[in-house]
Design a protein around this motif. Sequence first.
Motif, short mmCIF file in Angstrom:
data_model
loop_
_atom_site.label_atom_id
_atom_site.label_comp_id
_atom_site.label_asym_id
_atom_site.label_seq_id
_atom_site.Cartn_x
_atom_site.Cartn_y
_atom_site.Cartn_z
N MET A 176 0.84 -1.21 0.00
CA MET A 176 0.00 0.00 0.00
C MET A 176 0.87 1.26 0.00
O MET A 176 0.59 2.23 -0.72
N LYS A 177 1.90 1.24 0.82
CA LYS A 177 2.78 2.40 0.94
C LYS A 177 3.39 2.76 -0.41
O LYS A 177 3.39 3.94 -0.82
N LYS A 178 3.89 1.76 -1.15
CA LYS A 178 4.50 2.03 -2.45
C LYS A 178 3.47 2.55 -3.44
O LYS A 178 3.74 3.47 -4.22
N ALA A 179 2.27 1.94 -3.43
CA ALA A 179 1.23 2.37 -4.36
C ALA A 179 0.77 3.80 -4.07
O ALA A 179 0.53 4.58 -4.99
N ILE A 180 0.65 4.16 -2.79
CA ILE A 180 0.23 5.51 -2.42
C ILE A 180 1.28 6.53 -2.84
O ILE A 180 0.95 7.63 -3.31
N GLU A 181 2.55 6.20 -2.70
CA GLU A 181 3.61 7.11 -3.12
C GLU A 181 3.58 7.37 -4.62
O GLU A 181 3.95 8.45 -5.08
N VAL A 182 3.11 6.37 -5.38
CA VAL A 182 3.04 6.53 -6.84
C VAL A 182 1.80 7.31 -7.26
O VAL A 182 1.88 8.24 -8.07
N VAL A 183 0.64 6.94 -6.71
CA VAL A 183 -0.63 7.51 -7.16
C VAL A 183 -1.00 8.79 -6.42
O VAL A 183 -1.55 9.72 -7.01
N PHE A 184 -0.72 8.87 -5.11
CA PHE A 184 -1.04 10.04 -4.30
C PHE A 184 0.23 10.64 -3.71
O PHE A 184 0.43 10.63 -2.49
N PRO A 185 1.12 11.18 -4.52
CA PRO A 185 2.41 11.65 -4.00
C PRO A 185 2.30 12.82 -3.03
O PRO A 185 3.16 12.99 -2.17
N LYS A 186 1.25 13.63 -3.14
CA LYS A 186 1.11 14.80 -2.28
C LYS A 186 0.24 14.54 -1.05
O LYS A 186 0.12 15.42 -0.19
N ALA A 187 -0.37 13.39 -0.97
CA ALA A 187 -1.25 13.08 0.17
C ALA A 187 -0.43 12.72 1.40
O ALA A 187 0.63 12.09 1.30
N ARG A 188 -0.92 13.12 2.56
CA ARG A 188 -0.28 12.75 3.83
C ARG A 188 -0.71 11.32 4.17
O ARG A 188 -1.90 11.06 4.36
N HIS A 189 0.25 10.42 4.27
CA HIS A 189 -0.04 9.00 4.52
C HIS A 189 0.26 8.68 5.98
O HIS A 189 1.37 8.92 6.46
N ARG A 190 -0.73 8.13 6.66
CA ARG A 190 -0.59 7.80 8.07
C ARG A 190 -0.89 6.33 8.29
O ARG A 190 -1.77 5.75 7.65
N TRP A 191 -0.16 5.72 9.23
CA TRP A 191 -0.41 4.34 9.60
C TRP A 191 -1.42 4.27 10.74
O TRP A 191 -1.48 5.15 11.59
N CYS A 192 -2.19 3.19 10.76
CA CYS A 192 -3.16 2.95 11.82
C CYS A 192 -2.43 2.75 13.14
O CYS A 192 -1.61 1.84 13.28
N LEU A 193 -2.73 3.59 14.11
CA LEU A 193 -2.03 3.54 15.39
C LEU A 193 -2.37 2.27 16.16
O LEU A 193 -1.52 1.67 16.83
N TRP A 194 -3.62 1.81 16.04
CA TRP A 194 -4.03 0.62 16.77
C TRP A 194 -3.30 -0.62 16.25
O TRP A 194 -2.83 -1.45 17.04
#
Length: 663
Positions: A176-194
């Motif tokens: 998911m992380k790699k795909a988000i960096e490619v498709v949503f480069p400007k979006a703030r990506h956060r991991w689920c804390l739980w």
Amino acid sequence: MKRRLELNDQAGINVSRNFRSLVGEANGYENLTFGEKDCRNHIDKVRRLRLGTGDAEAIQKYFVRMQKQNSQFYYVMDVDDESRLRNVFWADARCRAAYEYFGEVISFDTTYLTNKYDMPFAPFVGVNHHGQSMLLGCALLSNENTETFTWLFKTWLECMHERSPNAIITDQDGAMKKAIEVVFPKARHRWCLWHLMKKIPEKFGRHSDYESIKTLLHDIVYDSFSKSDFMMKWENMIECYKLHDNEWLKGIFVERHRWVPAYVRDTFWAGMSTTQRSESMNSFFDGYVTSKTTLKQFVEQYDNALKDKIEKENIADFRSFNTVIACISHFGFEFQFQKAFTNAKFQEFQLEIASMMYCHACFNRLEGLDSIFSVTESKKLYDKMKDIVFMVLFNEKDFMLKCTCHLFEFKGILCRHILCVLKLIGKTDFVPSNYILARWRKDIKRRYTLIKCGFDNLAGKTELQRVDKACDAFYEFASTRINSEDDLVKVMNWIQNMKIELPCNETSPRIIEEDCSVQSQATILDPKLARSKGRPPSKRKTSKFDQIVKKKLAQKKTKKNNQNSKKTQGPEEGPCISRGQEIEYEVCYRSQLGDGIGTQESIQVNKEYSSRVNQQEQNNVWSGENGSVNTVAPFNPNQEHLGEENKERHHMKDQHNHHRDIS
């Protein structure tokens, strides 16, 4: 070895046993050139959707029918080189329109396995103006690798008019992380804390100081209100317990900007810190989908679940406009928020007002035009009261307010510390409109509520009928009368003049109108058979709803048998379970799953409903013709379509009471 892994996987042997057998044949781990993780990646790569014969054609026909009813219905069916189905994505017209209002923050999760094919269900979930979860498109995937996620995110972005979200929250998945960096480069990506914090027992469970480390980690994560505070506590923990060589801590420390609250609270997350929204949406579908649901049935049940979700939003809208929550203070800004916010969000704001009693504000210093105030809050941590100091900046010229707790930036609601400063300086009459977020307002008419979906019944919906008639008439006019650019200019000018003549009362943003691309009607073949990870489908754990209903039916059958065997020995003791009560159990359970998040309003409604059911059950015990005792489930007028047998029982009870009165 790859072939053996695939055959054993189809036979139901899990990857761990598969890998251990290969280790045994190779006489040790050191003699293998790959690890267990490589085996899992290979199995995931070769897995595909498992559908029954004709399911692919059935779901394609369903999508075509839905798009015919509303051209804004969007779907994509991803196929391989042999025209076999791999992935499916769809979003109805209402989801696409709602994204214009609530698409800045998205929760995405794929931990839910929906049906007998064990297909990962991938919902895009947002938060509406009541704080309820809102579906913004979903997919069924063949696997969970970077290639599949990249395809899904690009498809979803195209569906949403190429408008990328500002923030997205997922679990700790590398693909998911790699795909988000490619498709949503400007979006703030956060991991689920739980998801991250629940790994602490796994990583430190065998450590001699496990309890101390666990307590300290929770304190570092949840009670560090600044980056410097977090860094100082983290370094002290590493030094104190000699954790310099712990690879897991090293990894999450490098990615601290993705999960530590002190690093992410400066971004608007609509109050979300976990993927609980996605998981609650999964639970919501769990009330409609069982282990025997086919893909075609799942898509149809998707409509039923979505209708239920829309109805809950309509009820919340009605309550916000027709029920006034009393103010708990004399401050003018509370009355201001009471008029603007939905009931759910106003209650959250009232919680901040009530918490002002634990805060004490005082002037600290002056920096240019900015006044700096220190606010000391007494918080209860581990059964002890602790004083925590927050700094609030106030610029009187621009009326700018900012607190180091970043609650407004994170949740869109003014914090108790800012309210204390306003009270101290005597600015309690009102706050500027920029501190009343439009996404929480109830007085904005959002146009997605007027979008007709494929499953909508327009009976009794006057406003929706007007919009539908106007859209149909204009479509006919545009398709038959606009034959040149000059005709188009005339029509557009006429529309502009009509906008002036018929002013709009809404203040919501304009929805971008784009035609949904028509999907190819080529024949799509059913996917190849392949197993999904985990247990075989026959051993799949049933949902909580299935367990409850099964248990109640078993109790009913047992008591019925006992009653038949003891007819000559007097009445059966204890009430039997009626069909109406089974419906009540179902409705209660679904109402608890409906919003996913336990808001104060939903909890109170469930409490009132449960108490009313219990009271009615106590009052509805009557004697049958054979002297046995029966309990009639209380009739709920909102569930007329569910309880024909229930209504018949009430009719029988009325007749019995009438004859008893005559006697």
